[in-house]
Design a protein around this motif. Structure first.
Motif, PDB file in Angstrom:
ATOM      1  N   ASP A  33       0.927  -1.203  -0.037  1.00 17.61           N
ATOM      2  CA  ASP A  33       0.080   0.052   0.030  1.00 17.61           C
ATOM      3  C   ASP A  33       0.794   1.173  -0.034  1.00 17.61           C
ATOM      4  N   LEU A  34       2.069   1.094   0.513  1.00 13.15           N
ATOM      5  CA  LEU A  34       2.799   2.285   0.692  1.00 13.15           C
ATOM      6  C   LEU A  34       4.535   1.684   0.563  1.00 13.15           C
ATOM      7  N   ILE A  35       5.067   2.587  -0.209  1.00 15.79           N
ATOM      8  CA  ILE A  35       6.513   2.134  -0.346  1.00 15.79           C
ATOM      9  C   ILE A  35       7.459   2.946   0.443  1.00 15.79           C
ATOM     10  N   LEU A  36       8.263   2.699   1.037  1.00 19.65           N
ATOM     11  CA  LEU A  36       9.571   3.436   1.631  1.00 19.65           C
ATOM     12  C   LEU A  36      10.715   3.129   0.843  1.00 19.65           C
ATOM     13  N   LEU A  37      11.343   4.194   0.320  1.00 19.47           N
ATOM     14  CA  LEU A  37      12.120   4.144  -0.917  1.00 19.47           C
ATOM     15  C   LEU A  37      13.374   5.115  -0.390  1.00 19.47           C
ATOM     16  N   ASP A  38      14.336   4.286  -0.124  1.00 17.93           N
ATOM     17  CA  ASP A  38      15.771   4.991   0.413  1.00 17.93           C
ATOM     18  C   ASP A  38      16.693   5.525  -0.738  1.00 17.93           C
ATOM     19  N   GLU A  39      16.807   6.586  -0.735  1.00 22.15           N
ATOM     20  CA  GLU A  39      17.842   7.263  -1.725  1.00 22.15           C
ATOM     21  C   GLU A  39      17.874   6.509  -3.023  1.00 22.15           C
ATOM     22  N   PRO A  40      16.857   6.610  -3.895  1.00 19.11           N
ATOM     23  CA  PRO A  40      16.881   5.900  -5.342  1.00 19.11           C
ATOM     24  C   PRO A  40      17.808   6.141  -6.199  1.00 19.11           C
ATOM     25  N   SER A  41      18.366   7.777  -6.032  1.00 18.18           N
ATOM     26  CA  SER A  41      19.156   8.343  -7.301  1.00 18.18           C
ATOM     27  C   SER A  41      20.656   8.273  -6.527  1.00 18.18           C
ATOM     28  N   GLU A  42      20.872   7.921  -5.487  1.00 12.77           N
ATOM     29  CA  GLU A  42      22.043   7.913  -4.931  1.00 12.77           C
ATOM     30  C   GLU A  42      23.146   7.063  -5.714  1.00 12.77           C
ATOM     31  N   GLY A  43      24.393   7.518  -6.252  1.00 13.66           N
ATOM     32  CA  GLY A  43      25.388   6.938  -6.652  1.00 13.66           C
ATOM     33  C   GLY A  43      25.226   6.473  -8.147  1.00 13.66           C
ATOM     34  N   LEU A  44      24.246   6.731  -8.804  1.00 16.51           N
ATOM     35  CA  LEU A  44      23.849   6.490 -10.385  1.00 16.51           C
ATOM     36  C   LEU A  44      24.300   7.635 -11.100  1.00 16.51           C
ATOM     37  N   ALA A  45      24.646   7.216 -12.278  1.00 15.24           N
ATOM     38  CA  ALA A  45      24.980   8.209 -13.388  1.00 15.24           C
ATOM     39  C   ALA A  45      23.611   8.873 -13.817  1.00 15.24           C
ATOM     40  N   PRO A  46      23.950  10.195 -14.229  1.00 12.53           N
ATOM     41  CA  PRO A  46      22.632  11.162 -14.669  1.00 12.53           C
ATOM     42  C   PRO A  46      21.938  10.494 -15.571  1.00 12.53           C
ATOM     43  N   LEU A  47      22.252   9.696 -16.743  1.00 12.35           N
ATOM     44  CA  LEU A  47      21.124   9.237 -17.325  1.00 12.35           C
ATOM     45  C   LEU A  47      20.316   8.127 -16.851  1.00 12.35           C
ATOM     46  N   VAL A  48      21.098   7.639 -15.825  1.00 17.53           N
ATOM     47  CA  VAL A  48      20.279   6.425 -15.085  1.00 17.53           C
ATOM     48  C   VAL A  48      19.364   7.015 -14.175  1.00 17.53           C
ATOM     49  N   ILE A  49      19.665   8.162 -13.662  1.00 13.50           N
ATOM     50  CA  ILE A  49      18.927   8.972 -12.636  1.00 13.50           C
ATOM     51  C   ILE A  49      17.538   9.494 -13.354  1.00 13.50           C
ATOM     52  N   GLU A  50      17.797   9.906 -14.522  1.00 11.82           N
ATOM     53  CA  GLU A  50      16.854  10.281 -15.292  1.00 11.82           C
ATOM     54  C   GLU A  50      15.781   9.289 -15.585  1.00 11.82           C
ATOM     55  N   ALA A  51      16.364   7.982 -16.137  1.00 17.00           N
ATOM     56  CA  ALA A  51      15.524   6.979 -16.280  1.00 17.00           C
ATOM     57  C   ALA A  51      14.584   6.473 -15.124  1.00 17.00           C
ATOM     58  N   MET A  52      15.175   6.415 -13.978  1.00 17.15           N
ATOM     59  CA  MET A  52      14.625   6.173 -12.662  1.00 17.15           C
ATOM     60  C   MET A  52      13.625   7.256 -12.279  1.00 17.15           C
ATOM     61  N   LEU A  53      13.806   8.293 -12.594  1.00 20.28           N
ATOM     62  CA  LEU A  53      13.062   9.539 -12.437  1.00 20.28           C
ATOM     63  C   LEU A  53      11.443   9.295 -13.366  1.00 20.28           C
ATOM     64  N   GLN A  54      11.835   8.906 -14.455  1.00 20.80           N
ATOM     65  CA  GLN A  54      10.878   8.676 -15.085  1.00 20.80           C
ATOM     66  C   GLN A  54       9.904   7.371 -14.919  1.00 20.80           C
ATOM     67  N   ARG A  55      10.365   6.293 -14.375  1.00 23.16           N
ATOM     68  CA  ARG A  55      10.000   4.961 -13.897  1.00 23.16           C
ATOM     69  C   ARG A  55       9.159   5.480 -12.797  1.00 23.16           C
ATOM     70  N   LEU A  56       9.688   6.122 -11.836  1.00 22.02           N
ATOM     71  CA  LEU A  56       8.978   6.408 -10.427  1.00 22.02           C
ATOM     72  C   LEU A  56       7.547   7.430 -10.723  1.00 22.02           C
ATOM     73  N   LYS A  57       7.917   8.217 -11.792  1.00 21.79           N
ATOM     74  CA  LYS A  57       6.543   9.173 -12.239  1.00 21.79           C
ATOM     75  C   LYS A  57       5.579   8.296 -12.680  1.00 21.79           C
ATOM     76  N   GLN A  58       5.700   7.367 -13.362  1.00 15.37           N
ATOM     77  CA  GLN A  58       4.921   6.297 -13.856  1.00 15.37           C
ATOM     78  C   GLN A  58       4.196   5.655 -12.818  1.00 15.37           C
ATOM     79  N   LEU A  59       4.974   5.291 -11.703  1.00 16.46           N
ATOM     80  CA  LEU A  59       4.441   4.678 -10.541  1.00 16.46           C
ATOM     81  C   LEU A  59       3.708   5.493  -9.760  1.00 16.46           C
ATOM     82  N   LYS A  60       3.883   6.854  -9.539  1.00 19.61           N
ATOM     83  CA  LYS A  60       2.991   7.676  -9.166  1.00 19.61           C
ATOM     84  C   LYS A  60       1.775   7.872  -9.704  1.00 19.61           C
ATOM     85  N   SER A  61       2.075   7.924 -11.150  1.00 14.80           N
ATOM     86  CA  SER A  61       0.672   8.061 -11.877  1.00 14.80           C
ATOM     87  C   SER A  61      -0.328   6.961 -11.748  1.00 14.80           C
TER      88      SER A  61
END
Length: 235
Positions: free
Chosen positions: A155-183
């Motif tokens: 019902d709820l996810i606790l997500l710890d530092e999802p962008s930490e240590g990732l390359a900029p392109l990977v961070i952007e891909a992660m952000l888009q996936r999490l936006k889909q999750l939010k949607s």
């Protein structure tokens, strides 16, 4: 009514106290970000909510039920999912096997997130389902860790530092996936240092500093207060 409510949380590691009266809440369908520098108490807050580091004082209510004295497996069964910064995958198992270990229906018996739905959210995972999890890159492991948690239909996810240590392109891909999750309506409490990442994702933010919450508001409100950002978030 808040899906998650934390009141006056105090947590310590032995004689070293880390949290000093943390209070926050997350409404159903919200993405809430917990912002702060390294060592501010972000991970300890999520670990305390999940029961991994039991708090000394305070109350935690999930779906209006007290969970502060429950074991982590009981909290998980209640509908809370946790994605640690270090992912904690079963490195000797394949990605497919990691996903299968977490398969569980929602508390009402439904299953919004099965393998097909998870792979639609993270299509790149299809390319390495048969690979051992320990052979994946950091970004791939992070995606698999989130996908594995979704297989439990939390019902709820606790997500710890999802962008930490990732390359900029990977961070952007992660952000888009999490936006889909939010949607898709998933409720998330995320800890994060990357202000831009959090601002693009969160409905509301809390700043944590030295184990206390000195500020809360919307991303837009925080963006209008450069002095607050400078005081609590800039290195």
């Amino acid at each position: 009514m808040a899906l998650l409510r934390v009141e006056g949380l105090e947590t310590a590691y032995g004689d070293s106290q880390v949290l000093f009266g943390i209070s926050l809440e997350v409404q159903e369908g919200e993405v809430v970000a917990l912002l702060g520098r390294n060592g501010a108490g972000k991970t300890t807050t999520l670990s305390s909510i999940m029961g991994l580091v039991p708090p000394r004082k305070g109350a935690i209510f999930f779906k209006n039920q007290p969970i502060a004295r429950l074991e982590p497996f009981q909290i998980c069964r209640a509908g809370l999912g946790y994605v640690a910064e270090d992912c904690r995958l079963f490195t000797s198992l394949t990605v497919a096997e990691n996903l299968e270990t977490a398969r569980m229906n929602a508390r009402d018996g439904s299953s919004r997130w099965g393998l097909a739905e998870v792979l639609d959210l993270f299509p790149d995972i299809r390319n390495f389902l048969d690979r051992k999890a320990g052979a994946l890159s950091g970004g791939q492991q992070r995606m698999v860790a989130i996908a594995r948690t979704m297989m439990g239909n939390p019902d709820l996810i606790l997500l710890d530092e999802p962008s930490e240590g990732l390359a900029p392109l990977v961070i952007e891909a992660m952000l888009q996936r999490l936006k889909q999750l939010k949607s898709a309506g998933q409720t998330v409490l995320i800890s994060e240092q990357n202000l831009r990442f959090a601002n693009e994702l969160a409905d509301r933010v809390y700043i944590i500093e030295k184990g206390q919450i000195p500020y809360q508001g919307t991303p837009a409100e925080l963006n209008s207060l450069p002095q607050v950002r400078q005081q609590y978030l800039m290195v």
